[in-house]
Design a protein around this motif. Structure first.
Motif, PDB file in Angstrom:
ATOM      1  N   VAL A 119      -5.709  -3.294  10.812  1.00  0.00           N
ATOM      2  CA  VAL A 119      -6.483  -1.813  11.428  1.00  0.00           C
ATOM      3  C   VAL A 119      -7.401  -2.647  12.455  1.00  0.00           C
ATOM      4  CG1 VAL A 119      -7.544  -0.108  11.160  1.00  0.00           C
ATOM      5  CG2 VAL A 119      -6.782  -0.566   9.122  1.00  0.00           C
TER       6      VAL A 119
ATOM      7  N   LEU B 179      -5.436   3.916   4.349  1.00  0.00           N
ATOM      8  CA  LEU B 179      -3.162   3.555   4.559  1.00  0.00           C
ATOM      9  C   LEU B 179      -3.565   5.536   3.786  1.00  0.00           C
ATOM     10  CD1 LEU B 179      -2.040   0.104   3.628  1.00  0.00           C
ATOM     11  CD2 LEU B 179      -1.901   1.491   5.703  1.00  0.00           C
TER      12      LEU B 179
ATOM     13  N   LYS C 277       5.759   1.770  10.724  1.00  0.00           N
ATOM     14  CA  LYS C 277       4.562   0.766  10.270  1.00  0.00           C
ATOM     15  C   LYS C 277       3.780   1.176  11.722  1.00  0.00           C
ATOM     16  CE  LYS C 277       7.224  -0.409   7.151  1.00  0.00           C
ATOM     17  NZ  LYS C 277       6.858  -0.147   5.137  1.00  0.00           N
TER      18      LYS C 277
ATOM     19  N   VAL D 230      -3.114   1.245  13.078  1.00  0.00           N
ATOM     20  CA  VAL D 230      -2.908   1.355  11.999  1.00  0.00           C
ATOM     21  C   VAL D 230      -1.437   0.740  11.605  1.00  0.00           C
ATOM     22  CG1 VAL D 230      -2.707   2.302   9.000  1.00  0.00           C
ATOM     23  CG2 VAL D 230      -4.416   2.982  11.019  1.00  0.00           C
TER      24      VAL D 230
ATOM     25  N   PHE E 245      -0.638  -4.651   7.179  1.00  0.00           N
ATOM     26  CA  PHE E 245      -1.798  -4.065   6.630  1.00  0.00           C
ATOM     27  C   PHE E 245      -3.090  -4.338   7.484  1.00  0.00           C
ATOM     28  CE2 PHE E 245       0.543  -5.533   2.787  1.00  0.00           C
ATOM     29  CZ  PHE E 245       1.653  -4.660   2.747  1.00  0.00           C
TER      30      PHE E 245
ATOM     31  N   ARG F 209      -6.607   0.809   1.341  1.00  0.00           N
ATOM     32  CA  ARG F 209      -6.291   1.408   0.523  1.00  0.00           C
ATOM     33  C   ARG F 209      -5.886   2.714   0.605  1.00  0.00           C
ATOM     34  NH1 ARG F 209      -1.189  -0.445  -2.302  1.00  0.00           N
ATOM     35  NH2 ARG F 209      -1.998   1.003  -3.956  1.00  0.00           N
TER      36      ARG F 209
ATOM     37  N   SER G 240      -5.076   8.082   5.933  1.00  0.00           N
ATOM     38  CA  SER G 240      -4.237   8.560   7.046  1.00  0.00           C
ATOM     39  C   SER G 240      -1.914   8.624   7.883  1.00  0.00           C
ATOM     40  CB  SER G 240      -3.443   7.373   8.663  1.00  0.00           C
ATOM     41  OG  SER G 240      -3.603   6.305   8.322  1.00  0.00           O
ATOM     42  N   ALA G 241      -1.197   8.473   6.457  1.00  0.00           N
ATOM     43  CA  ALA G 241      -0.372   8.641   6.364  1.00  0.00           C
ATOM     44  C   ALA G 241      -0.339  10.727   6.333  1.00  0.00           C
ATOM     45  CB  ALA G 241       0.455   8.162   4.770  1.00  0.00           C
TER      46      ALA G 241
ATOM     47  N   ASP H 188       4.233   3.815   1.925  1.00  0.00           N
ATOM     48  CA  ASP H 188       5.983   2.548   2.730  1.00  0.00           C
ATOM     49  C   ASP H 188       6.914   3.383   2.609  1.00  0.00           C
ATOM     50  OD1 ASP H 188       6.957   0.387   3.053  1.00  0.00           O
ATOM     51  OD2 ASP H 188       7.459   0.327   1.545  1.00  0.00           O
TER      52      ASP H 188
ATOM     53  N   PRO I 116       0.995  -1.079   0.801  1.00  0.00           N
ATOM     54  CA  PRO I 116       0.162   0.051   0.376  1.00  0.00           C
ATOM     55  C   PRO I 116       1.304   1.290   0.317  1.00  0.00           C
ATOM     56  CG  PRO I 116      -1.121  -1.595   0.783  1.00  0.00           C
ATOM     57  CD  PRO I 116       0.173  -2.123   1.019  1.00  0.00           C
TER      58      PRO I 116
ATOM     59  N   ARG J 181       1.563  -0.563   9.434  1.00  0.00           N
ATOM     60  CA  ARG J 181       1.121   0.002   7.960  1.00  0.00           C
ATOM     61  C   ARG J 181       1.952  -1.903   6.838  1.00  0.00           C
ATOM     62  NH1 ARG J 181       0.158   4.204   6.414  1.00  0.00           N
ATOM     63  NH2 ARG J 181      -0.595   5.474   7.618  1.00  0.00           N
TER      64      ARG J 181
END
Length: 226
Positions: A147, A165, A131, A140, A145, A162, A168-169, A127, A124, A142
């Motif tokens: 939650v 991810l 993590k 989360v 993968f 996705r 939230s990144a 990256d 996703p 990462r």
């Protein structure tokens, strides 16, 4: 070899699509009713489902919901002879990951299948960032993968994961619907914002409250800085 479950009541369409998919290297199992499709699902264990919306007996929407109850992560592409907005939105909210309007060209369907399979297996977006992130009650992972919400796992479809991810990144950053379409669905041209809106609606329902993903009117969505 990707395994495709095709549920289509029209024999000519079913046989034509199945032949085209086999020529593309897919292993295909076909069913002509929703009830039969659910039975085949359990024995065939497909990588992706192509589901006709208009089926005799059990409606395609109920089939989609039934499949989601069995497997949250299984990619489902809805095929419909209707281009009606309401039908498409209802189908997406029932759990479909993408849709095509019939009659659909084999190369278009193949492209959609490849895209949903990539979303289900690719690393996703985000990256390289830490993590494991925690936002209030939401965690989360990462790397894994996964939650969790208040310690309980949240089952998300590939598109839902996705989207979460990506948002939230970068908490607080606004992403337009077109940006999300390109990053998550790989729809770079004539993208359909309904895919994004329906996915966010499902995601909010699974997270239990809308506060994590905010709507920025006229622009798109952002992850709330908690």
């Amino acid at each position: 070899m990707p395994r495709v479950l095709l549920i289509e009541d029209d024999r000519a369409v079913r046989e034509g699509v199945a032949l085209a998919l086999r020529r593309q290297g897919h292993e295909v199992a076909a069913a002509d009713t929703g009830e039969e499709g659910l039975k085949v699902l359990r024995s065939f264990r497909p990588d992706v489902v192509v589901l006709d919306l208009m089926l005799p007996g059990m409606p395609g929407l109920d089939v989609c919901r039934g499949m989601r109850a069995l497997d949250q992560t299984l990619p489902i592409i809805m095929a419909t002879a209707r281009g009606d907005d309401e039908d498409i939105v209802v189908g997406l909210e029932a759990g479909a990951d993408d849709y095509v309007v019939k009659p659909v060209q084999a190369r278009v369907l193949e492209a959609r299948i490849r895209a949903v399979l990539r979303r289900a297996t690719a690393v996703p977006v985000g990256d390289g960032l830490p993590k494991l992130d925690t936002y209030g009650d939401l965690t989360v992972d990462r790397a894994g993968f996964s939650v969790t919400l208040r310690g309980a796992p949240v089952a998300l479809a590939p598109s839902e994961l996705r989207v979460l991810l990506l948002l939230s990144a970068s908490p607080g950053q606004v992403f337009s619907r077109q940006q999300l379409l390109e990053a998550v669905w790989e729809h770079s041209y004539h993208g359909d914002a309904r895919l994004v809106d329906a996915c966010v609606k499902r995601l909010r329902a699974k997270l239990g409250e809308p506060r994590y993903i905010e709507t920025v009117r006229g622009f798109g969505y952002r992850f709330a800085s908690l």
